[in-house]
Design a protein around this motif. Sequence first.
Motif, PDB file in Angstrom:
ATOM      1  N   HIS A 177      11.544   2.980  24.901  1.00 18.92           N
ATOM      2  CA  HIS A 177      12.799   3.516  25.427  1.00 18.92           C
ATOM      3  C   HIS A 177      13.883   3.527  24.344  1.00 18.92           C
ATOM      4  O   HIS A 177      14.697   4.462  24.287  1.00 18.92           O
ATOM      5  N   LEU A 178      13.886   2.511  23.482  1.00 14.52           N
ATOM      6  CA  LEU A 178      14.819   2.516  22.361  1.00 14.52           C
ATOM      7  C   LEU A 178      14.521   3.671  21.412  1.00 14.52           C
ATOM      8  O   LEU A 178      15.443   4.306  20.882  1.00 14.52           O
ATOM      9  N   SER A 179      13.245   3.936  21.183  1.00 18.55           N
ATOM     10  CA  SER A 179      12.868   5.048  20.312  1.00 18.55           C
ATOM     11  C   SER A 179      13.377   6.373  20.862  1.00 18.55           C
ATOM     12  O   SER A 179      13.913   7.212  20.116  1.00 18.55           O
ATOM     13  N   ASP A 180      13.204   6.570  22.169  1.00 17.98           N
ATOM     14  CA  ASP A 180      13.700   7.798  22.793  1.00 17.98           C
ATOM     15  C   ASP A 180      15.215   7.897  22.676  1.00 17.98           C
ATOM     16  O   ASP A 180      15.768   8.967  22.387  1.00 17.98           O
ATOM     17  N   LEU A 181      15.901   6.785  22.912  1.00 27.95           N
ATOM     18  CA  LEU A 181      17.359   6.785  22.842  1.00 27.95           C
ATOM     19  C   LEU A 181      17.833   7.088  21.425  1.00 27.95           C
ATOM     20  O   LEU A 181      18.762   7.898  21.223  1.00 27.95           O
ATOM     21  N   THR A 182      17.234   6.457  20.435  1.00 23.88           N
ATOM     22  CA  THR A 182      17.623   6.694  19.049  1.00 23.88           C
ATOM     23  C   THR A 182      17.430   8.153  18.657  1.00 23.88           C
ATOM     24  O   THR A 182      18.263   8.743  17.958  1.00 23.88           O
ATOM     25  N   SER A 183      16.333   8.752  19.127  1.00 21.28           N
ATOM     26  CA  SER A 183      16.089  10.164  18.791  1.00 21.28           C
ATOM     27  C   SER A 183      17.105  11.089  19.453  1.00 21.28           C
ATOM     28  O   SER A 183      17.395  12.167  18.927  1.00 21.28           O
ATOM     29  N   ARG A 184      17.677  10.661  20.580  1.00 27.74           N
ATOM     30  CA  ARG A 184      18.659  11.504  21.275  1.00 27.74           C
ATOM     31  C   ARG A 184      20.058  11.379  20.679  1.00 27.74           C
ATOM     32  O   ARG A 184      20.768  12.369  20.555  1.00 27.74           O
ATOM     33  N   ILE A 185      20.468  10.161  20.337  1.00 25.17           N
ATOM     34  CA  ILE A 185      21.848   9.959  19.891  1.00 25.17           C
ATOM     35  C   ILE A 185      21.967   9.856  18.371  1.00 25.17           C
ATOM     36  O   ILE A 185      23.084   9.844  17.842  1.00 25.17           O
ATOM     37  N   HIS A 186      20.810   9.752  17.682  1.00 29.41           N
ATOM     38  CA  HIS A 186      20.789   9.690  16.216  1.00 29.41           C
ATOM     39  C   HIS A 186      21.580   8.495  15.679  1.00 29.41           C
ATOM     40  O   HIS A 186      22.250   8.580  14.653  1.00 29.41           O
ATOM     41  N   GLU A 187      21.499   7.403  16.407  1.00 29.94           N
ATOM     42  CA  GLU A 187      22.096   6.142  15.977  1.00 29.94           C
ATOM     43  C   GLU A 187      21.091   5.024  16.234  1.00 29.94           C
ATOM     44  O   GLU A 187      20.235   5.128  17.120  1.00 29.94           O
ATOM     45  N   SER A 188      21.186   3.937  15.462  1.00 23.79           N
ATOM     46  CA  SER A 188      20.299   2.794  15.653  1.00 23.79           C
ATOM     47  C   SER A 188      20.583   2.119  16.992  1.00 23.79           C
ATOM     48  O   SER A 188      21.730   2.063  17.443  1.00 23.79           O
ATOM     49  N   THR A 189      19.549   1.611  17.612  1.00 27.73           N
ATOM     50  CA  THR A 189      19.688   0.934  18.900  1.00 27.73           C
ATOM     51  C   THR A 189      18.975  -0.411  18.850  1.00 27.73           C
ATOM     52  O   THR A 189      18.015  -0.590  18.100  1.00 27.73           O
ATOM     53  N   SER A 190      19.454  -1.355  19.669  1.00 25.29           N
ATOM     54  CA  SER A 190      18.910  -2.718  19.626  1.00 25.29           C
ATOM     55  C   SER A 190      18.896  -3.336  21.009  1.00 25.29           C
ATOM     56  O   SER A 190      19.655  -2.937  21.899  1.00 25.29           O
ATOM     57  N   LEU A 191      18.048  -4.339  21.145  1.00 24.30           N
ATOM     58  CA  LEU A 191      17.999  -5.192  22.333  1.00 24.30           C
ATOM     59  C   LEU A 191      18.202  -6.628  21.867  1.00 24.30           C
ATOM     60  O   LEU A 191      17.665  -7.030  20.830  1.00 24.30           O
ATOM     61  N   ALA A 192      18.972  -7.396  22.627  1.00 23.50           N
ATOM     62  CA  ALA A 192      19.221  -8.789  22.255  1.00 23.50           C
ATOM     63  C   ALA A 192      19.292  -9.661  23.487  1.00 23.50           C
ATOM     64  O   ALA A 192      19.568  -9.183  24.597  1.00 23.50           O
ATOM     65  N   VAL A 193      19.030 -10.956  23.286  1.00 20.32           N
ATOM     66  CA  VAL A 193      19.148 -11.954  24.354  1.00 20.32           C
ATOM     67  C   VAL A 193      20.081 -13.051  23.874  1.00 20.32           C
ATOM     68  O   VAL A 193      20.376 -13.169  22.682  1.00 20.32           O
ATOM     69  N   LEU A 194      20.533 -13.869  24.811  1.00 21.37           N
ATOM     70  CA  LEU A 194      21.441 -14.970  24.497  1.00 21.37           C
ATOM     71  C   LEU A 194      20.625 -16.200  24.112  1.00 21.37           C
ATOM     72  O   LEU A 194      19.573 -16.477  24.701  1.00 21.37           O
ATOM     73  N   SER A 195      21.085 -16.925  23.121  1.00 17.34           N
ATOM     74  CA  SER A 195      20.406 -18.162  22.726  1.00 17.34           C
ATOM     75  C   SER A 195      20.576 -19.214  23.811  1.00 17.34           C
ATOM     76  O   SER A 195      21.418 -19.091  24.710  1.00 17.34           O
ATOM     77  N   ASP A 196      19.779 -20.264  23.720  1.00 18.74           N
ATOM     78  CA  ASP A 196      19.862 -21.333  24.719  1.00 18.74           C
ATOM     79  C   ASP A 196      21.241 -21.974  24.757  1.00 18.74           C
ATOM     80  O   ASP A 196      21.718 -22.381  25.820  1.00 18.74           O
ATOM     81  N   SER A 197      21.886 -22.042  23.608  1.00 20.54           N
ATOM     82  CA  SER A 197      23.215 -22.659  23.560  1.00 20.54           C
ATOM     83  C   SER A 197      24.284 -21.760  24.162  1.00 20.54           C
ATOM     84  O   SER A 197      25.365 -22.237  24.530  1.00 20.54           O
TER      85      SER A 197
END
Length: 589
Positions: free
Chosen positions: A435-455
């Motif tokens: 899904h990130l690959s599809d999004l990047t190809s549409r908007i021509h910008e880098s995309t990322s997914l992140a989670v919160l650390s335990d702290s």
Amino acid sequence: MPAKPMNDDPEGSAPSADENGAPVKDGGTPAGEATAEAGGTATPARGATAPARGATTPDEAVTPLIRGIAVLRELTEADGTLSLSGLERATRLARSTVDRITATLARMGYVRVDGRDVHLSPRLMELGNAYLAALRLPALLASRADALADELDESVSLAVADRDGIRFIHQATRRRAMSLSFRIGDLLPAERTAPGPLFATEWTASDWQRWRERRTADPRDLSFTAVPPRKYGADARDDEMFVSRTREAAANGWAVDDQLIEPGLVAVSVPVRSPHTAGDHRPPACVASVVSHTSRHTAHSLRTTLLPRLRAAVTQMEQELDRTPPPPPGTPPSNLALWTGASKQRLGRDFIESLARGLTVLTAFGEDRPELTLTEVAQATGLARATARRALITYEHLDLVTPTGDRTFALTPRVLSLGFPPLSRTTLPDIAHPHLSDLTSRIHESTSLAVLSDSGEEIQYTARVATGRVLSVNITLGTRLPAYATALGRVLLSDRAVGRAEQAHTLTSVRSQGYALVDEELEEGLRSIAVPIRDRSGRVVAALNTAMHASRHSLRECVTDLLPELTTTATRIESDLHTAARFTHVPLT
């Protein structure tokens, strides 16, 4: 091209020739192919896939549906990924047929075609979910199995019988260097497991005969890909040992596996008896097992130290089943298959409507619909009765559906063979990446997914697709950044309602508007916008963003142009996550 009438579908018929004009036998398999679906004998029938050996394909079976199921099973056996040419070889279908089948499955969201490779997609798990929901055992017993695993610090599994094998429906594994690799949906031969003898106590003479025929045809268990093959073929002593173990299981009410699957693996099992059965006899609804390895336990110590605690847990499971009434009938689905007509009009010959319509039949079953009549299947799917009937005939031939009573049908455990084992080990980054690959190809910008650390003080990047620009944001997987200084972090923090007093207003605003926009706070020239990814309970478990140089998009353009694309992608990721996480644990990293 107009959609074909549902009661007059040439694709759904059993033709006398395949796409290349080759003659077919038994209404569906090209002569000489000897595929598993036709009960051929050129190679051993897969233990996880084939109907009864020698079974004849019914005249009314839907040939494209049989072929589509074969493609899904080959992808499952290949651990979820296979090339188009590999599928052609494995299924012995014409390349044009494979291309049409994969195009249809891709349209349904069940596979993803990436160049020459075909990958199973999380949405396919809705088929296995339909079986597990109708079964109800995972929903009722999984928490008790998990609690037992925590108490014993050992892996605990739940399994059901699948003909002369066992199939896992729940796994509570321990995170160790030496751990189990079995997955939900994996099929094991009964004679090499602890649950097997317990289920075999219920076998009829014909069941034992079928088991012996399978043993003769596949003495090394090559058709059971979830277990190591036997180094040497089984002999009469092995057969007699299983018969003896079954007698002991009937007398003791428990059974052990002392390194039968592979050296070092030991298990002890106890049956969980079916509730609401007439008479005194209560057959196993499933079997609960504690699994360990010989560095921690011997088979003897499993019996002496862990068996009493397993029996106590099983008693609680049976009490849970006894006091839980069947669910009241809910509002049945309707017209599940009506969308296929529009897809046929759009894609033409590349879309096999009879395959798509047939697969929707499996999704008609569920928690409050464990058994359905032909009329109910037709109503749920929107298909003509004749079309629904032929799909059920096909599934009964493939052992995916079984008659259960007065003109009713139910799904069998073999539905789990349609992609569930490899997909049950998927992670959130695995789900998000395409899904990130599809999004990047549409908007021509880098995309990322992140989670919160335990702290809760940092974010960690878990998935990323970079765009091909000279000036781009350079972040590697695993990178950690201060949470509050990033759009990703603010989305994640807003769901936890944490932060100092001066941050509270900002986080409240992020929570109410559904996104975070950070402008050059982490680094000069860096602008980022992020949206949440929510689990089935609505909790924010990850965040999705795009980041770029501030000169490329104004703040207004970030909201008007990029935010809708991010939101659409987040919805697609959530849909896959919710499907995958219904009966399995999906790790966030």
